[in-house]
Design a protein around this motif. Sequence first.
Motif, short mmCIF file in Angstrom:
data_model
loop_
_atom_site.label_atom_id
_atom_site.label_comp_id
_atom_site.label_asym_id
_atom_site.label_seq_id
_atom_site.Cartn_x
_atom_site.Cartn_y
_atom_site.Cartn_z
N GLY A 1 38.04 -11.55 -47.26
CA GLY A 1 38.07 -11.73 -48.70
C GLY A 1 37.71 -13.13 -49.15
N ASP A 2 37.77 -14.10 -48.23
CA ASP A 2 37.41 -15.49 -48.56
C ASP A 2 35.92 -15.75 -48.42
OD1 ASP A 2 40.07 -15.92 -48.99
OD2 ASP A 2 40.43 -17.01 -47.12
N LEU A 3 35.15 -14.77 -47.91
CA LEU A 3 33.72 -14.97 -47.67
C LEU A 3 32.92 -14.56 -48.90
CD1 LEU A 3 33.35 -13.49 -44.06
CD2 LEU A 3 33.88 -15.84 -44.72
N TYR B 1 43.78 -10.49 -28.24
CA TYR B 1 43.15 -11.22 -29.34
C TYR B 1 42.16 -12.27 -28.83
CZ TYR B 1 46.56 -9.06 -32.45
OH TYR B 1 47.31 -8.17 -33.16
N ALA B 2 42.44 -12.84 -27.69
CA ALA B 2 41.55 -13.86 -27.15
C ALA B 2 40.17 -13.27 -26.83
CB ALA B 2 42.15 -14.48 -25.89
N GLU B 3 40.15 -12.08 -26.23
CA GLU B 3 38.87 -11.45 -25.90
C GLU B 3 38.15 -10.99 -27.17
OE1 GLU B 3 35.60 -9.96 -23.88
OE2 GLU B 3 37.15 -11.43 -23.34
N GLU B 4 38.92 -10.46 -28.13
CA GLU B 4 38.30 -10.07 -29.40
C GLU B 4 37.69 -11.28 -30.10
OE1 GLU B 4 40.99 -6.18 -30.70
OE2 GLU B 4 41.01 -8.00 -31.91
N THR B 5 38.39 -12.41 -30.05
CA THR B 5 37.87 -13.63 -30.67
C THR B 5 36.60 -14.09 -29.97
OG1 THR B 5 40.08 -14.33 -31.39
CG2 THR B 5 38.38 -16.04 -31.22
N ARG B 6 36.60 -14.02 -28.62
CA ARG B 6 35.41 -14.44 -27.86
C ARG B 6 34.21 -13.58 -28.23
NH1 ARG B 6 32.23 -13.20 -23.95
NH2 ARG B 6 33.24 -11.18 -23.60
N GLN B 7 34.40 -12.26 -28.27
CA GLN B 7 33.29 -11.37 -28.60
C GLN B 7 32.83 -11.54 -30.05
OE1 GLN B 7 33.56 -7.28 -27.38
NE2 GLN B 7 34.75 -7.75 -25.52
N THR B 8 33.79 -11.78 -30.94
CA THR B 8 33.43 -12.00 -32.35
C THR B 8 32.59 -13.26 -32.49
OG1 THR B 8 35.44 -10.89 -33.12
CG2 THR B 8 34.33 -12.36 -34.67
N ARG B 9 33.00 -14.34 -31.80
CA ARG B 9 32.22 -15.58 -31.87
C ARG B 9 30.79 -15.34 -31.38
NH1 ARG B 9 35.14 -19.99 -33.12
NH2 ARG B 9 37.38 -19.99 -32.66
N ALA B 10 30.65 -14.57 -30.31
CA ALA B 10 29.31 -14.30 -29.77
C ALA B 10 28.47 -13.51 -30.77
CB ALA B 10 29.44 -13.54 -28.45
N ALA C 1 38.89 -16.10 -37.44
CA ALA C 1 40.20 -15.89 -38.06
C ALA C 1 40.15 -15.92 -39.59
CB ALA C 1 41.19 -16.94 -37.56
N THR C 2 38.98 -16.20 -40.17
CA THR C 2 38.86 -16.30 -41.62
C THR C 2 39.04 -14.92 -42.28
OG1 THR C 2 37.27 -18.11 -41.39
CG2 THR C 2 37.34 -16.98 -43.52
N VAL D 1 37.89 -11.73 -40.01
CA VAL D 1 36.59 -11.27 -39.54
C VAL D 1 36.75 -10.53 -38.21
CG1 VAL D 1 34.32 -12.01 -38.72
CG2 VAL D 1 35.33 -13.09 -40.75
N ARG D 2 37.50 -11.13 -37.30
CA ARG D 2 37.73 -10.51 -35.98
C ARG D 2 38.40 -9.15 -36.11
NH1 ARG D 2 42.41 -13.34 -33.51
NH2 ARG D 2 43.45 -11.89 -34.95
N ASP D 3 39.44 -9.06 -36.92
CA ASP D 3 40.18 -7.80 -37.04
C ASP D 3 39.33 -6.73 -37.70
OD1 ASP D 3 42.32 -9.00 -35.84
OD2 ASP D 3 43.42 -9.38 -37.70
#
Length: 513
Positions: free
Chosen positions: A150-152, A125-134, A146-147, A107-109
């Motif tokens: 294709g699994d969604l 990646y840490a900042e991308e993950t933080r923004q994705t979570r938000a 990190a999912t 999802v993040r990528d």
Amino acid sequence: MSDDGRSTGNGSDVVLQARDIVKTYGGTRALKGVNFDIHRGTVTTLFGENGAGKSTLMKILSGVEQPTSGRIILDGEPVSFATTNDARDHGIAIIHQELSLAPNLSVRDNIFLGREITRGGGVDYAEETRQTRALLEEMRLDVDPATPVGDLRVGQQQIVEIARALSIDARILIMDEPTSALAAREVEILFGIIDDLTSRGVSLVYISHHLEETLRVTDHAVVLRDGTMTARGDRADIDLAWIVRHMVGENFDLGSPPEGHQFGEPVLAIEDLTVRDAENPERAVVDRLSLSVRAGEIICVYGLMGAGRTELLEAVAGRGDVTGGRILLEGQAIGEHSIRDRIARGIGLVPEDRQRDGLVQTMSVGQNLTLASIRQFLSRGLLSRGKEKRLASSLIRDVTVKTPGPDVPIGSLSGGNQQKVVIGKVLATQPSVMLLDEPSRGIDIGAKAEVFALLAEHARQGLAILFTTSEIDECFSIGHRTVVMRRGRLSAEFGPDAEKSDVMAASGEVLTS
């Protein structure tokens, strides 16, 4: 303020103008001198049947396509967009009708694909993950960044697509069928986000075949028909009848449950069926469910996303981890679990995602139509192209596919005609039971009526039909019965005269005033 209390922003401030836009593909004029305005801080809805030119116009405004002639004026200055990056640099983003996510990436990528956040020569990646979570929290989607996409589920992928567009802080956001795979609660979340965006001055262009739903967010409306603008109106001046009249003409009727025949004996019987969640074997996505469908009967399965509707149909069609219960066809228990065996026994599935599961994009219209029944054209390992083409041409007539011929690429057809191809492919196998998962997803009201008329005609001929939908009105317009799924079980059953509120309540849907 609009009639429903929404803020309409500064509606008189036109931020973008499209003037005399013409788009020609070979000898076909997809757009014929269209004029279109986008107002700051408001929602402009664009109505029209498949092939009317809506998506072509939006692709031009977002840099996917370039006009054959015409002008685009942004903030009073002429602009041109050679690429989507050009449009994005000017603050214009588009959410396409067909998902454009990379299923093998997280999802993040997906959200940061092509515009990664870098620090010290590498991806942060840490900042991308933080923004994705938000972003996901704002969209109320409880998914790990990190999912793999294709699994969604399809609806979850749609929300990720929306989150990706929102992540660029667009000042003009184009939404092409954003709710096509969303459940009612997710639609409410999206509408809340739309209100928030317009209150901040973001301009939205909204395209949807869910007409009643769309009226809830509309500030300005434009109708296209055959590449020409046929009507323009403000929220106070339009209603459902106005939209349909300008789209398809007077005296339009979506249809009603087919009459004039008696139901036969049960063709499909589902007894205490249990299907386990592939990701969590401890959870049943279909839980001891029993249901029967008679010959000539159309049953609608309604429920919220996650209720188990898709898993039910897929299990009957030979997919899914069935751990309990039985499936009987004309009184005989089915032991085979492969899709091929179920097709041979007379069970055909029209899947929810026609692009991914229903069609082969590299094949022609005719090849897609005959793909599931290709064995009948084989003799000693050789394929009879003549017989295949005759069947394809017959199916094109029978399911009224609008196409120059069977040899054209499947991608050249509109969404409604592609859906007819998928239905025709299943009908070519001569099923006794047809399963359809969201058959009207992403098609316009005219194509929807044609699909429902096609189903009604085959029901009159004795075909047993079981279909799912997230639109209650579809159940009442075409279904003899509506069964409601909730958390993997059947929670209620209704006839065609049921109250919409009762069906929604049975599904666990939160009613809003």
